[in-house]
Motif scaffolding. Sequence first.
Motif, PDB file in Angstrom:
ATOM      1  N   ALA A 102      45.327  89.315  -3.845  1.00 51.20           N
ATOM      2  CA  ALA A 102      46.793  88.983  -3.055  1.00 51.20           C
ATOM      3  C   ALA A 102      47.639  90.466  -3.226  1.00 51.20           C
ATOM      4  O   ALA A 102      47.278  91.043  -4.225  1.00 51.20           O
ATOM      5  N   GLU A 103      48.612  90.049  -2.586  1.00 54.49           N
ATOM      6  CA  GLU A 103      50.002  91.125  -3.105  1.00 54.49           C
ATOM      7  C   GLU A 103      50.974  90.341  -3.277  1.00 54.49           C
ATOM      8  O   GLU A 103      51.969  89.955  -2.240  1.00 54.49           O
ATOM      9  N   ILE A 104      51.881  90.876  -4.610  1.00 55.28           N
ATOM     10  CA  ILE A 104      53.065  90.476  -4.592  1.00 55.28           C
ATOM     11  C   ILE A 104      53.952  91.196  -4.892  1.00 55.28           C
ATOM     12  O   ILE A 104      54.016  92.507  -4.969  1.00 55.28           O
ATOM     13  N   PRO A 105      55.265  90.513  -3.901  1.00 59.81           N
ATOM     14  CA  PRO A 105      55.968  91.388  -3.327  1.00 59.81           C
ATOM     15  C   PRO A 105      57.011  92.141  -4.077  1.00 59.81           C
ATOM     16  O   PRO A 105      57.410  90.959  -5.082  1.00 59.81           O
ATOM     17  N   ALA A 106      58.064  93.175  -4.324  1.00 60.87           N
ATOM     18  CA  ALA A 106      59.028  93.346  -4.889  1.00 60.87           C
ATOM     19  C   ALA A 106      60.311  91.796  -4.855  1.00 60.87           C
ATOM     20  O   ALA A 106      59.812  91.529  -3.801  1.00 60.87           O
ATOM     21  N   PHE A 107      60.119  92.358  -6.557  1.00 59.08           N
ATOM     22  CA  PHE A 107      61.140  91.275  -6.525  1.00 59.08           C
ATOM     23  C   PHE A 107      60.739  90.277  -7.034  1.00 59.08           C
ATOM     24  O   PHE A 107      61.593  88.484  -6.649  1.00 59.08           O
ATOM     25  N   ALA A 108      59.641  89.871  -6.845  1.00 59.79           N
ATOM     26  CA  ALA A 108      59.233  88.399  -6.618  1.00 59.79           C
ATOM     27  C   ALA A 108      60.021  87.954  -7.679  1.00 59.79           C
ATOM     28  O   ALA A 108      59.512  88.196  -9.121  1.00 59.79           O
ATOM     29  N   LYS A 109      60.018  86.477  -8.090  1.00 58.59           N
ATOM     30  CA  LYS A 109      60.432  85.727  -9.591  1.00 58.59           C
ATOM     31  C   LYS A 109      59.635  84.728  -9.128  1.00 58.59           C
ATOM     32  O   LYS A 109      59.033  84.317  -8.783  1.00 58.59           O
ATOM     33  N   PRO A 110      59.158  84.195 -11.396  1.00 58.70           N
ATOM     34  CA  PRO A 110      58.116  83.355 -11.377  1.00 58.70           C
ATOM     35  C   PRO A 110      58.639  81.883 -11.057  1.00 58.70           C
ATOM     36  O   PRO A 110      60.006  81.840 -10.304  1.00 58.70           O
ATOM     37  N   GLY A 111      57.518  81.515 -10.308  1.00 58.60           N
ATOM     38  CA  GLY A 111      58.026  80.693  -9.479  1.00 58.60           C
ATOM     39  C   GLY A 111      58.134  80.186  -8.365  1.00 58.60           C
ATOM     40  O   GLY A 111      57.477  78.893  -7.237  1.00 58.60           O
ATOM     41  N   GLN A 112      58.001  81.755  -7.318  1.00 56.97           N
ATOM     42  CA  GLN A 112      57.742  81.390  -6.398  1.00 56.97           C
ATOM     43  C   GLN A 112      56.374  82.469  -5.915  1.00 56.97           C
ATOM     44  O   GLN A 112      55.363  81.668  -6.392  1.00 56.97           O
ATOM     45  N   LYS A 113      55.924  81.674  -4.140  1.00 52.44           N
ATOM     46  CA  LYS A 113      54.295  81.008  -4.411  1.00 52.44           C
ATOM     47  C   LYS A 113      54.325  82.083  -3.131  1.00 52.44           C
ATOM     48  O   LYS A 113      55.003  83.431  -2.659  1.00 52.44           O
ATOM     49  N   ILE A 114      52.897  82.978  -3.123  1.00 47.62           N
ATOM     50  CA  ILE A 114      52.076  84.093  -2.399  1.00 47.62           C
ATOM     51  C   ILE A 114      51.058  83.678  -1.687  1.00 47.62           C
ATOM     52  O   ILE A 114      50.432  83.363  -2.777  1.00 47.62           O
ATOM     53  N   ASP A 115      50.180  84.056  -0.894  1.00 51.14           N
ATOM     54  CA  ASP A 115      49.149  83.493  -0.184  1.00 51.14           C
ATOM     55  C   ASP A 115      48.594  84.751  -0.897  1.00 51.14           C
ATOM     56  O   ASP A 115      48.032  85.336  -1.100  1.00 51.14           O
ATOM     57  N   ILE A 116      46.417  84.179  -1.301  1.00 48.27           N
ATOM     58  CA  ILE A 116      46.004  84.947  -1.738  1.00 48.27           C
ATOM     59  C   ILE A 116      44.760  84.901  -0.783  1.00 48.27           C
ATOM     60  O   ILE A 116      44.764  83.949   0.285  1.00 48.27           O
ATOM     61  N   ARG A 176      41.235  81.892   3.227  1.00 48.19           N
ATOM     62  CA  ARG A 176      43.188  82.012   2.860  1.00 48.19           C
ATOM     63  C   ARG A 176      43.539  80.718   2.293  1.00 48.19           C
ATOM     64  O   ARG A 176      43.054  79.605   2.630  1.00 48.19           O
ATOM     65  N   ILE A 177      44.562  81.070   1.628  1.00 44.05           N
ATOM     66  CA  ILE A 177      45.018  80.002   0.236  1.00 44.05           C
ATOM     67  C   ILE A 177      46.494  80.314   1.078  1.00 44.05           C
ATOM     68  O   ILE A 177      47.030  80.905   0.454  1.00 44.05           O
ATOM     69  N   PRO A 178      47.113  79.931   2.325  1.00 43.41           N
ATOM     70  CA  PRO A 178      48.703  79.808   1.836  1.00 43.41           C
ATOM     71  C   PRO A 178      49.734  78.977   1.350  1.00 43.41           C
ATOM     72  O   PRO A 178      49.332  78.401   0.930  1.00 43.41           O
ATOM     73  N   ASN A 179      50.395  80.375   0.267  1.00 46.86           N
ATOM     74  CA  ASN A 179      51.360  80.263  -0.645  1.00 46.86           C
ATOM     75  C   ASN A 179      50.256  79.166  -2.095  1.00 46.86           C
ATOM     76  O   ASN A 179      50.794  78.483  -2.497  1.00 46.86           O
ATOM     77  N   GLY A 180      49.516  80.451  -2.157  1.00 48.93           N
ATOM     78  CA  GLY A 180      47.909  79.462  -2.920  1.00 48.93           C
ATOM     79  C   GLY A 180      48.489  79.929  -4.752  1.00 48.93           C
ATOM     80  O   GLY A 180      47.277  79.767  -5.612  1.00 48.93           O
ATOM     81  N   ALA A 181      49.406  81.203  -4.694  1.00 49.06           N
ATOM     82  CA  ALA A 181      49.700  81.439  -5.839  1.00 49.06           C
ATOM     83  C   ALA A 181      51.259  81.315  -6.695  1.00 49.06           C
ATOM     84  O   ALA A 181      51.820  81.155  -5.501  1.00 49.06           O
ATOM     85  N   SER A 182      51.045  80.735  -8.171  1.00 48.31           N
ATOM     86  CA  SER A 182      52.526  80.375  -8.440  1.00 48.31           C
ATOM     87  C   SER A 182      52.909  82.292  -9.108  1.00 48.31           C
ATOM     88  O   SER A 182      52.134  82.470 -10.298  1.00 48.31           O
ATOM     89  N   VAL A 183      53.834  82.856  -9.124  1.00 48.90           N
ATOM     90  CA  VAL A 183      54.361  83.747  -9.594  1.00 48.90           C
ATOM     91  C   VAL A 183      54.576  83.249 -11.139  1.00 48.90           C
ATOM     92  O   VAL A 183      55.217  82.428 -11.160  1.00 48.90           O
ATOM     93  N   GLU A 184      54.085  84.431 -11.658  1.00 48.88           N
ATOM     94  CA  GLU A 184      54.218  83.682 -12.858  1.00 48.88           C
ATOM     95  C   GLU A 184      55.298  84.594 -14.008  1.00 48.88           C
ATOM     96  O   GLU A 184      55.435  84.813 -15.102  1.00 48.88           O
ATOM     97  N   ARG A 185      55.275  86.307 -13.159  1.00 44.52           N
ATOM     98  CA  ARG A 185      55.772  87.044 -14.397  1.00 44.52           C
ATOM     99  C   ARG A 185      56.697  88.533 -13.502  1.00 44.52           C
ATOM    100  O   ARG A 185      55.992  88.591 -12.687  1.00 44.52           O
ATOM    101  N   VAL A 186      56.949  88.840 -13.715  1.00 46.64           N
ATOM    102  CA  VAL A 186      58.556  89.624 -12.976  1.00 46.64           C
ATOM    103  C   VAL A 186      57.835  91.358 -13.307  1.00 46.64           C
ATOM    104  O   VAL A 186      57.955  91.517 -14.456  1.00 46.64           O
ATOM    105  N   ILE A 187      58.043  92.138 -12.300  1.00 47.35           N
ATOM    106  CA  ILE A 187      57.525  92.939 -12.190  1.00 47.35           C
ATOM    107  C   ILE A 187      58.770  93.682 -11.997  1.00 47.35           C
ATOM    108  O   ILE A 187      59.687  94.204 -11.415  1.00 47.35           O
ATOM    109  N   ASP A 188      58.466  95.203 -13.049  1.00 45.91           N
ATOM    110  CA  ASP A 188      60.222  95.519 -12.936  1.00 45.91           C
ATOM    111  C   ASP A 188      60.101  96.517 -11.724  1.00 45.91           C
ATOM    112  O   ASP A 188      59.222  97.831 -11.942  1.00 45.91           O
TER     113      ASP A 188
END
Length: 376
Positions: A102-116, A176-188
């Motif tokens: 998956a690709e985690i976008p910049a400024f993604a916060k915990p609890g937000q969803k991303i596609d996998i 594919r799983i749309p919104n299949g992953a939940s962000v758990e950590r912030v990338i600085d």
Amino acid sequence: MCKYISPSISCLLIIVGSIWAVSFSSTVAADRLKDIASIAGVRSNSLVGYGLVVGLDGSGDKTTQAPFTTQVFTNMLKQFGIRLPEGIRFQLKNVAAVAIHAEIPAFAKPGQKIDITVSSIGNAKSLRGGSLLLAPLKGIDGKIYALAQGNLVVGGFGAQGNDGSSITVNIPSVGRIPNGASVERVIDTGFASAANIIFNLHRSDFTTAKRVVNRINTVFGPDVAKALDASSILVTAPKSVDQRVTYVSVLENLEIEQGISSARIIINSRTGTIVVGENVSVSPVAVTHGSLTVTVSENSLVSQPGALSGGETAIVESSEIMVEEEDGRMFVFDAGTQLREIVRAVNQVGAAPGDLMAILEAMKQAGALHAELIVI
């Protein structure tokens, strides 16, 4: 206008109004800074993981050929307090080992969803109808940044008959799983803590970099921006995060007239695609175009003997060779000829892509083509 970076928002609002006024009054074709450059550090990051897809209709891994599937399945059962007897061998036709990315976008916060995207790494025939069990997604540093789980959406399908015949449409082993992953950590990204902001051009060009610096300094005052090289522009920024967001919003909407790239001709020898740049020109040169076509055809003739001659019917091979040569036509390019004239002249002689490649290469060897010839 503000000569220096001020912490006041009112100063930024005045600048925004000035930019809009200039944009509507200008007729020069230009691009927004956000379309030709990106901010250093503000980017997406790649995540990868490993997991199990269950619930398949007999299209999972053959564990005799993919033993790692059995190993992962056994380890998962141990986490739930289920221990299998040592040495037991079993077949899991409805389970498949998969890789997850998956690709985690910049400024993604915990609890937000991303596609996998889920891809089979064993010998599973299809992931259709399967469900991905909870799996961690890690970054290059080995830390967990997201958790993936969900039902797969598979675009391809396959079918197989009892006689061994089969048909496959698209790729059923990837889903594919749309919104299949939940962000758990912030990338600085360093956006809020960095002393300055650096814009990196998508296409390195000294002229464009200089025009970006001039445009920013014209709006915000002298010495606010400076070019580090042909690709990077350093811009002074406010320390307050809220003001910095507004400041970048103004910056990325500045219209910049990009520098014209160097003269190039791109040739794809596999597909026959030829792209000629805008500033391609030639010196005085004469080019002739002609082709020689040789056709060899084999015909089988039947030799029938005369009546009462006692002979036998025989097949005689007959070869026919034809040589055709098209009329060679010569055209002359004057000094400073531009792209329009080159295309028109080549179209007049009816040159095929292969012939055009040979013409351009010969002109380059003769020193008459003022452009970089790139073959990919």
